[in-house]
Scaffold this active site. Structure first.
Site, short mmCIF file in Angstrom:
data_model
loop_
_atom_site.label_atom_id
_atom_site.label_comp_id
_atom_site.label_asym_id
_atom_site.label_seq_id
_atom_site.Cartn_x
_atom_site.Cartn_y
_atom_site.Cartn_z
N ARG A 159 25.26 28.68 -51.28
CA ARG A 159 25.76 28.32 -49.94
C ARG A 159 27.24 27.93 -49.99
O ARG A 159 27.62 26.97 -50.64
CB ARG A 159 24.88 27.22 -49.32
CG ARG A 159 24.84 25.91 -50.07
CD ARG A 159 23.75 24.99 -49.54
NE ARG A 159 22.43 25.49 -49.93
CZ ARG A 159 21.37 24.72 -50.17
NH1 ARG A 159 21.44 23.42 -50.03
NH2 ARG A 159 20.23 25.25 -50.54
N ARG A 169 13.15 26.24 -57.74
CA ARG A 169 14.00 25.05 -57.79
C ARG A 169 13.18 23.82 -57.47
O ARG A 169 12.39 23.84 -56.52
CB ARG A 169 15.15 25.16 -56.78
CG ARG A 169 16.07 26.26 -57.16
CD ARG A 169 17.36 26.25 -56.36
NE ARG A 169 18.25 27.17 -57.02
CZ ARG A 169 19.06 28.03 -56.41
NH1 ARG A 169 19.11 28.07 -55.10
NH2 ARG A 169 19.81 28.82 -57.12
N SER A 174 22.22 26.91 -55.38
CA SER A 174 22.39 27.81 -54.24
C SER A 174 23.82 28.34 -54.13
O SER A 174 24.77 27.73 -54.57
CB SER A 174 22.04 27.03 -52.98
OG SER A 174 22.75 27.51 -51.87
N ASP A 225 23.07 34.99 -51.50
CA ASP A 225 21.95 34.14 -51.90
C ASP A 225 21.87 34.23 -53.42
O ASP A 225 21.95 35.32 -54.00
CB ASP A 225 20.65 34.64 -51.27
CG ASP A 225 19.56 33.60 -51.46
OD1 ASP A 225 19.28 32.84 -50.52
OD2 ASP A 225 19.00 33.53 -52.58
N ASP A 253 15.09 34.95 -42.89
CA ASP A 253 13.91 34.44 -43.60
C ASP A 253 13.98 32.93 -43.89
O ASP A 253 12.96 32.30 -44.15
CB ASP A 253 13.75 35.18 -44.94
CG ASP A 253 15.01 35.15 -45.80
OD1 ASP A 253 16.01 34.57 -45.36
OD2 ASP A 253 14.99 35.70 -46.92
N HIS A 254 15.17 32.34 -43.83
CA HIS A 254 15.31 30.93 -44.20
C HIS A 254 15.01 29.99 -43.05
O HIS A 254 14.24 29.05 -43.15
CB HIS A 254 16.74 30.66 -44.69
CG HIS A 254 16.98 31.08 -46.11
ND1 HIS A 254 16.85 32.36 -46.55
CD2 HIS A 254 17.36 30.35 -47.20
CE1 HIS A 254 17.14 32.42 -47.85
NE2 HIS A 254 17.44 31.22 -48.26
C1 MIC Z 1 18.32 28.37 -52.02
O1 MIC Z 1 17.35 28.80 -52.62
O2 MIC Z 1 18.90 27.31 -52.31
C2 MIC Z 1 18.87 29.19 -50.88
C3 MIC Z 1 18.59 28.45 -49.64
O3 MIC Z 1 18.20 30.43 -50.80
C4 MIC Z 1 20.35 29.39 -51.14
C5 MIC Z 1 21.11 29.96 -50.04
C6 MIC Z 1 21.40 28.99 -48.94
O4 MIC Z 1 21.65 27.81 -49.18
O5 MIC Z 1 21.42 29.46 -47.82
C7 MIC Z 1 20.68 30.21 -52.38
O6 MIC Z 1 19.92 30.20 -53.31
O7 MIC Z 1 21.77 30.79 -52.47
FE1 SF4 Z 2 14.34 31.49 -50.02
FE2 SF4 Z 2 16.13 30.54 -51.76
FE3 SF4 Z 2 13.59 29.72 -51.81
FE4 SF4 Z 2 14.16 32.16 -52.54
S1 SF4 Z 2 14.84 30.29 -53.56
S2 SF4 Z 2 12.47 31.55 -51.22
S3 SF4 Z 2 15.81 32.70 -51.16
S4 SF4 Z 2 15.07 29.39 -50.16
#
Ligand code: MIC
Ligand code: SF4
Length: 640
Positions: A536, A379, A534, A119, A64-65
């Site tokens: 990550r 965020r 995140s 995630d 999905d990313h």
């Molecule tokens: C995000 O919202 O920052 C992400 C992208 O979903 C991350 C995961 C990632 O960096 O792949 C998260 O929230 O863990």
């Molecule tokens: Fe995707 Fe992370 Fe954004 Fe949620 S917060 S929509 S999991 S990138």
């Protein structure tokens, strides 16, 4: 003594440890989820463990990313994820099916189950009563291998809800209110358990919005009871058999209590660049808006988008406002289509995007230079939208849709009647057939890899004494988006550590990677809440690849702390916060790593001979993992 639901679930899944706040507990994990940006690493790590099949009740791999397929990298990753899922017994959700958390809530999450996901917004499933936590990819790989997941036993905070949402106030305003009150570090080491008479007035999708964004409090997770609302939701989703009631005992005890009167809430907005900079929408009246974006795992449900459609119906957004809508799942789109609700969105001038994260991590949809963008996301970190100087505000779908029509911030008192609150219909179309369920025996499946999928390197053990310079000094609340930015170019390299490491801290200090390469090793100095945001693990793996040996901070965010340990980087805490001022970029440090004991201070010696005491909050086990050079080494050592 009566039990709250968090303790009930933990007790049922406890494999080791004492349930006293702060002490380490080992949990049996029932379900895991991954998404593509963290999943490739998690499955490479699972493969490195060498098992034939996952040992969880259910593991799901979502894509999905990273769905922009500009060149071979992302499609190769998707193919790897599909084949590795079939090979090892994981359910696969193809790109475009929906956002992991929305899909998991609709199709798989269960009340009372434990779930970890690679995630940070995995707590979305807390809306249905799962104990759902964000974790690093390696922790998820180990859970798939049947290993326990270890966390410090959290404190349980009761969020006592009274009253009922009024006017334009929405579920998003509940969590924005809490963020304004408690800040982005207010939840560290805590589970937010919702209770009180206001709970029954909130539907499961509304609850999921709240538990989703509990991640921004730095919380371990958030959870709602499983009650009549949950029962109805599970029946609507076509899986009534997954419902179990889960309520706190009448005399349940909590470590803390926070009270929120839902009736008193008004539309709120988080201002740039932190989710806790919350003010009432009315205070910003007059500020021009260049873009509105509705979607993300926080607010992309059927109810969110139906409400949006009702607000936009028969109206047009001004040409100066770009309106983007990304539905949470194909199920949501099918329902909107069946009720002719796509038309009002399209006719109002909205752009309908794929059912993915999209603009939330800067995968398209970036605002204009210095643009003001109102988003229903979770965020608003600087630069995350892809436009470094854009100003991102976070609000509910109701607020974003209303503001899109006005083209500027306006006072909700001028918005008129809010459309009726939306309930899910009794029967909801299933999209279950779109998932790829693995064969019983996957041993014959060939796992297909592309050139962007680079095998993991083996890290060395921690030296007895770390001698290295501070090669970067950063402030409080540094996010993993600062450490490793998102966006299409960099995220496409998630399965290639040497390549992605070139971007570590690239938005903070372009020279950092060069300094690390020249020195071969280094230390990062951080402030409070280092590594929030995140999950990550690349924000630990990248620095480790570059030679970072230790991160010295005032305090650390939970998931990033675990990721540092998993990859063998020492997380040290300054004993005297004032010593932060004594250390600068370039200060040489000698750290007696072999003398470290759990919770015991040691002195770091600077190159000018000064002693700086640092401590740690590591357990015996965590210390051993770091000394072995990381968790994969430790597991391999244990198995051999
Ligand atoms: C995000 O919202 O920052 C992400 C992208 O979903 C991350 C995961 C990632 O960096 O792949 C998260 O929230 O863990
Ligand atoms: Fe995707 Fe992370 Fe954004 Fe949620 S917060 S929509 S999991 S990138």
């Amino acid at each position: 003594m009566g039990k709250n639901i968090t303790r009930k679930i933990i007790e049922k899944h406890l494999l080791g440890g004492e349930m006293t706040p702060g002490s380490e507990i080992d949990l049996k994990i029932d379900q895991t989820l991954t998404q593509d940006a963290t999943g490739t690493m998690a499955y490479l790590q699972f493969e490195a463990i060498g098992l034939d099949r996952v040992k969880t009740d259910l593991s799901v791999s979502y894509v999905d990313h990273n769905t922009l397929q500009m060149g071979f990298r992302n499609p190769d990753d998707h193919r790897y994820l599909r084949t590795v899922a079939e090979r090892y017994g994981v359910v696969f959700s193809p790109p475009g099916t929906g956002i992991c958390h929305q899909l998991h809530l609709e199709n798989f999450a269960k009340p009372g189950a434990t779930l970890i996901g690679s995630d940070s917004h995995t707590p979305t499933a807390g809306g249905i009563g799962s104990l759902a936590m964000g974790a690093g990819g390696l922790s998820v790989a180990l859970a798939m291998a049947g290993e326990a997941y270890s966390i410090p036993m959290p404190k349980v905070v009761k969020v006592n809800l009274t009253g009922r949402l009024q006017g334009w106030a929405a579920a998003k305003d509940v969590i924005l209110h809490l963020l304004g009150m408690l800040t982005v570090k207010g939840g560290v080491g805590k589970v937010f358990e919702y209770g009180g008479p206001g709970v029954e007035t909130l539907t499961v999708p509304e609850r999921a919005t709240i538990t989703n964004m509990g991640a921004e409090l730095g919380a371990t997770t958030s959870i709602f009871p499983s009650d009549e609302q949950t029962k109805r939701f599970m029946a609507q989703m076509g899986r009534p058999e997954d419902f179990v009631e889960l309520l706190p005992d009448a005399d349940a005890e909590y470590d803390e209590i926070v009270n929120i009167d839902l009736s008193a809430l008004e539309p709120l907005v988080a201002q740039p660049h932190m989710p806790d900079l919350v003010v009432p929408v009315r205070e910003l009246a007059g500020l021009r808006i260049d873009q509105c974006a509705i979607g993300s795992c926080t607010n992309s449900s059927y109810a969110d988008l139906k409400t949006t459609a009702r607000i936009l119906e028969g109206k047009r957004v001004p040409a100066s406002t770009d309106l983007l809508i990304s539905p949470g799942s194909k199920q949501v789109v099918k329902m909107l289509a069946a009720e002719n609700l796509l038309e009002p969105l399209l006719d109002a001038g909205a752009r309908l995007l794929e059912c993915t994260c999209g603009p939330c991590i800067g995968m398209g949809g970036s605002p204009t230079s210095e643009g003001v963008s109102v988003r229903t996301f979770n965020r608003n970190f600087e630069g995350r939208s892809g436009t470094q100087d854009a100003k991102i505000y976070l609000a509910s779908p109701e607020t974003a849709a209303r503001l899109a029509l006005d083209g500027e911030f306006t006072d909700p008192a001028t918005w008129g009647e809010r459309p009726e609150r939306v309930e899910l219909p009794d029967s909801v179309p299933s999209i279950r057939d779109l998932f790829v369920f693995p064969p019983k025996d996957g041993s014959g499946v060939e796992v297909l890899r592309g050139p962007n999928i680079v095998a993991l390197e083996r890290f060395e053990e921690l030296p007895q004494t770390v001698e290295a310079k501070v090669l970067l000094k950063v402030e409080d609340n540094i996010t993993t988006d600062h450490i490793l930015p998102a966006g299409p170019q960099i995220t496409a390299l998630r399965s290639n550590i040497p390549a992605i490491s070139e971007y570590i801290f690239s938005r903070v200090d372009k020279e950092f990677v060069g300094r690390m390469k020249e020195a071969g090793k280094g230390v990062i100095l951080g402030g409070e809440n280092y590594g929030q945001g995140s999950s990550r693990e690349h924000a630990a793996l990248g620095p480790r690849h570059l030679g970072v040996k230790a991160v010295v901070t005032k305090s650390l965010a939970r998931i990033h702390r675990a990721n540092l340990i998993n990859f063998g980087i020492l997380p040290l805490l300054l004993v005297n916060q004032d010593d932060y001022g004594k250390l600068e970029q370039g200060t040489g440090l000698t750290i007696p790593a072999s003398k470290l004991q759990p919770g015991q201070p040691v002195n770091m010696i600077t190159d000018s001979g000064e002693s700086i005491p640092v401590t740690n909050d590591l357990t015996e086990k965590e210390l051993r993992i770091i000394q072995s050079g990381g968790l994969l080494n430790a597991v391999r050592d244990r198995q051999s």
